[in-house]
Design a protein around this motif. Structure first.
Motif, PDB file in Angstrom:
ATOM      1  N   MET A 356     -28.511   3.606  -8.976  1.00  0.00           N
ATOM      2  CA  MET A 356     -28.141   5.365  -7.886  1.00  0.00           C
ATOM      3  C   MET A 356     -28.711   6.725  -8.345  1.00  0.00           C
ATOM      4  O   MET A 356     -29.328   6.899  -7.686  1.00  0.00           O
ATOM      5  CB  MET A 356     -26.747   5.175  -7.367  1.00  0.00           C
ATOM      6  CG  MET A 356     -26.085   6.131  -6.244  1.00  0.00           C
ATOM      7  SD  MET A 356     -25.787   7.668  -7.352  1.00  0.00           S
ATOM      8  CE  MET A 356     -24.036   6.600  -7.105  1.00  0.00           C
ATOM      9  N   ARG A 357     -27.726   7.112 -10.041  1.00  0.00           N
ATOM     10  CA  ARG A 357     -28.310   7.968 -10.073  1.00  0.00           C
ATOM     11  C   ARG A 357     -29.341   7.698 -10.487  1.00  0.00           C
ATOM     12  O   ARG A 357     -30.207   9.110 -10.975  1.00  0.00           O
ATOM     13  CB  ARG A 357     -27.330   7.872 -12.141  1.00  0.00           C
ATOM     14  CG  ARG A 357     -25.945   8.741 -11.138  1.00  0.00           C
ATOM     15  CD  ARG A 357     -25.397   9.302 -10.844  1.00  0.00           C
ATOM     16  NE  ARG A 357     -25.140  10.631 -12.232  1.00  0.00           N
ATOM     17  CZ  ARG A 357     -24.367  10.960 -12.048  1.00  0.00           C
ATOM     18  NH1 ARG A 357     -23.305  11.687 -10.724  1.00  0.00           N
ATOM     19  NH2 ARG A 357     -24.438  12.136 -12.356  1.00  0.00           N
ATOM     20  N   ASP A 358     -30.166   7.157 -11.196  1.00  0.00           N
ATOM     21  CA  ASP A 358     -31.399   7.113 -11.431  1.00  0.00           C
ATOM     22  C   ASP A 358     -32.349   7.707 -10.317  1.00  0.00           C
ATOM     23  O   ASP A 358     -33.202   8.556 -10.256  1.00  0.00           O
ATOM     24  CB  ASP A 358     -31.690   6.047 -12.885  1.00  0.00           C
ATOM     25  CG  ASP A 358     -31.436   5.975 -13.768  1.00  0.00           C
ATOM     26  OD1 ASP A 358     -30.387   6.979 -13.651  1.00  0.00           O
ATOM     27  OD2 ASP A 358     -31.093   4.399 -14.206  1.00  0.00           O
ATOM     28  N   SER A 359     -32.775   6.332  -9.320  1.00  0.00           N
ATOM     29  CA  SER A 359     -33.713   6.501  -8.369  1.00  0.00           C
ATOM     30  C   SER A 359     -33.178   7.328  -6.891  1.00  0.00           C
ATOM     31  O   SER A 359     -33.637   8.244  -6.913  1.00  0.00           O
ATOM     32  CB  SER A 359     -33.751   5.021  -7.537  1.00  0.00           C
ATOM     33  OG  SER A 359     -32.421   4.877  -6.961  1.00  0.00           O
ATOM     34  N   LEU A 360     -31.854   7.482  -6.062  1.00  0.00           N
ATOM     35  CA  LEU A 360     -32.009   7.422  -5.395  1.00  0.00           C
ATOM     36  C   LEU A 360     -31.547   9.747  -5.397  1.00  0.00           C
ATOM     37  O   LEU A 360     -31.645  10.338  -4.607  1.00  0.00           O
ATOM     38  CB  LEU A 360     -31.011   7.500  -4.839  1.00  0.00           C
ATOM     39  CG  LEU A 360     -31.186   6.629  -2.940  1.00  0.00           C
ATOM     40  CD1 LEU A 360     -29.661   5.584  -3.009  1.00  0.00           C
ATOM     41  CD2 LEU A 360     -31.298   7.579  -2.653  1.00  0.00           C
TER      42      LEU A 360
END
Lengths: 378, 202
Positions: A356-360
């Protein structure tokens, strides 16, 4: 932009102060920002909330941190694989004693009731228990909210730290949070470990004395987590990430003390806690009410919605799962063989949080730049 | 069913926990002149544990939305109450929940209206299902105990064979004789032998 497998979600919550991240995400339109329409479903018991999540009647639910582990082990209810990709809150519990027990403690320890030693050392409970034993009276009766709860493990830990024996000195039973203050009033119990607003409620009503907070016992430990079935997450990987994105923003918004008061006002409403502001707000503002005639105690970490220090994250770390399993083993909820590393990794999912941190969030940040794409859900 | 006839003689105590007074009274009249005796408690009261202790109910009936469900759930974990069949009131739409929970083997559900014939048959079924579940559980733990006991005897046997140069039959017979002479179970003798031999070895 992620394609969401499902956009209308039903999320279960219990009417407690630390439901704040879910309530804030809903009321501030953070779910919508991530393309989600969320209906928050208020529940009356942890057991029914868990059953509904397992049966697919809820897409996700606020859960006590040990519950996904307990469910995956088949403790209470049926055995169903639950996971958590997100810690919703840290700390937030307190131990409140009846006025009567508090007076007895002051008597046996020759303490001045106006200057309580805080956090209260548990061996003072042991002194009262010893006096009771010598007088042929039974153990002190305490209550907590659910067997597989941090409340129960914290209460045991605290009592045992003062040499108090569970069973012989103190008997622990389960009472729903909404009935705790009444049980204290009716003398059915002499103390309890519960989350907000039920400690403040007893103090405001002049019925109890809050002597310890959970962050005195376990500093900065996860309290409520987002629970999903493993199966639901596999079928809705992108929706999971969107949900975590919205909750992450809610938790960050809750970091500011100014925002905390606004959150408290929202939480008091009938569809959420249906409680007075003067019992909901203090803990959120780092104030632990102690006794009706005494000033409050400053406990800045009383309720936290991001981990202290490092990156201030809501990542469900494997170390949290390990610690909870160790507690479950310590009180005899599981046998030594059941607390495996494999289980910890299966249930606590820091990898999903990192995704979540990386993509969203990156995606979301770029969407905010003018002319760089469309915001999700718009 | 013949097994139901056998238990029909003695009245069964039911503890009903329900805030819906109309439903509770319908439930009571549904059980009129049956083998069930009903005590009613409004939920969210703090005295549930005391009531359970006092009444020793054979069945507990509770609304699935009652906060007191967490108390029931704790009975088997935190205290030494014997497990009881639990029957739950449930909204019609909650079928997923019902299917799921019935698998746990201890629950039955009252869905929708409370009529006399239905309620009695649901309670009968809950008791039967619960007894079946309990005897299965008992059987399982009995089997497990037997296996454990056999494992102990086998270990003691092989220790004797190794240390005392006995044949398998001699080893078995000597454990059995010790058990008979001392009035102990073979597994207890085996346990003592294993401790003894490994202590002597050290």
């Amino acid at each position: 932009m992620l394609k969401l497998e499902k956009t209308h979600l039903q999320i279960g919550f219990m009417p407690l102060t630390d439901a704040a991240p879910l309530v804030v995400a809903r009321e501030r339109g953070l779910f919508e920002r991530f393309g989600l329409q969320v209906e928050l479903k208020k529940q009356n018991s942890w057991a029914t909330l868990r059953d509904k999540l397992q049966a697919g009647m809820l897409d996700a639910a606020q859960m006590l941190a040990p519950m996904p582990l307990a469910s995956s082990l088949g403790l209470g209810g049926i055995k169903a694989e639950l996971i958590t990709p997100f810690v919703l809150s840290f700390n937030g519990n307190g131990i409140t004693l009846s006025e009567r027990l508090y007076q007895q403690i002051c008597q046996v320890s020759h303490a001045d009731p106006a200057v309580p030693p805080l956090p209260l050392p548990a061996d003072l409970i042991g002194k009262v228990a010893l006096a009771r034993r010598e007088a042929g009276q039974g153990p002190l009766r305490f209550a907590t909210v659910f067997p597989y709860s941090c409340h129960y493990y914290q209460l045991c830990h605290w009592l045992q730290s003062g040499g108090v024996q569970i069973g012989r000195d103190v008997a622990i039973q389960v009472i729903p949070p909404t009935s705790m203050v009444a049980a204290l009033h009716e003398g059915i119990i002499e103390g309890y470990c519960v989350g907000g607003p039920w400690n403040a409620k007893a103090v405001r009503s002049g019925l109890g004395v809050t002597v310890v907070t959970s962050c005195d016992i376990w500093p900065d430990s996860p309290e409520k987590v987002l629970g999903l079935t493993a199966d639901w997450q596999e079928r809705h990987p992108n929706t999971t990430l969107a949900l975590l994105g919205a909750l992450q923003q809610a938790c960050q918004w809750l970091e500011s003390v100014a925002n905390r008061f606004e959150a408290a006002r929202i939480l008091t409403r009938s569809e959420y806690l249906n409680a007075d502001l003067d019992v909901v707000a203090p803990a959120l503002l780092g104030s632990c009410l102690v006794h009706k005639d005494l000033g409050p105690r400053s406990v800045p970490a009383y309720n936290r919605f991001c981990a202290m220090g490092d990156d201030g994250s809501n990542q469900p770390k494997i170390a949290y799962a390990r610690n909870l399993l160790a507690q479950m083993e310590r009180v005899g909820h599981i046998s030594p063989g059941q607390a495996s590393e494999e289980l910890a990794f299966r249930v606590y999912r820091p990898d999903l949080y990192s995704q979540m941190r990386d993509s969203l969030l990156a995606d979301h940040a770029s969407a905010r730049q003018p002319g760089s794409g469309v915001m999700p859900g718009k | 069913m013949s097994e139901n006839v056998a238990v029909a003689e003695k009245p069964l105590e039911i503890l009903l926990i329900d805030d819906d007074l109309d439903r509770a009274s319908a439930f009571r009249s549904a059980l009129d002149r049956s083998r069930y005796r009903l005590s009613h408690l409004v939920s969210s009261r703090t005295s549930l544990l005391k009531e359970v202790d006092k009444l020793k109910p054979d069945i507990i009936v509770i609304d699935i939305e009652s906060p007191d469900r967490d108390i029931l759930e704790s009975l088997s974990t935190l205290s030494n109450f014997n497990p009881k069949p639990v029957v739950m009131f449930c909204e019609q739409e909650d079928t997923g929940l019902i299917n799921q929970s019935v698998q746990s083997g201890v629950s039955a559900y009252v869905v929708g209206e409370v009529s006399s014939a239905r309620v009695r048959s649901i309670l009968d079924a809950a008791v039967a299902r619960f007894n079946q579940y309990q005897s299965l559980k008992q059987e399982l733990s009995e089997t497990k105990r037997k296996l454990d006991s056999r494992r102990l005897v086998d270990k003691a046997k092989s220790l004797l064979m190794q240390k005392k140069a006995m044949s398998e039959e001699q080893a078995f017979n000597s454990i059995r004789k010790m058990a008979m002479d001392t009035g102990q179970r073979m597994e207890d003798v085996a346990r003592t032998l294993i401790t003894l031999i490994s202590t002597l070895d050290n």
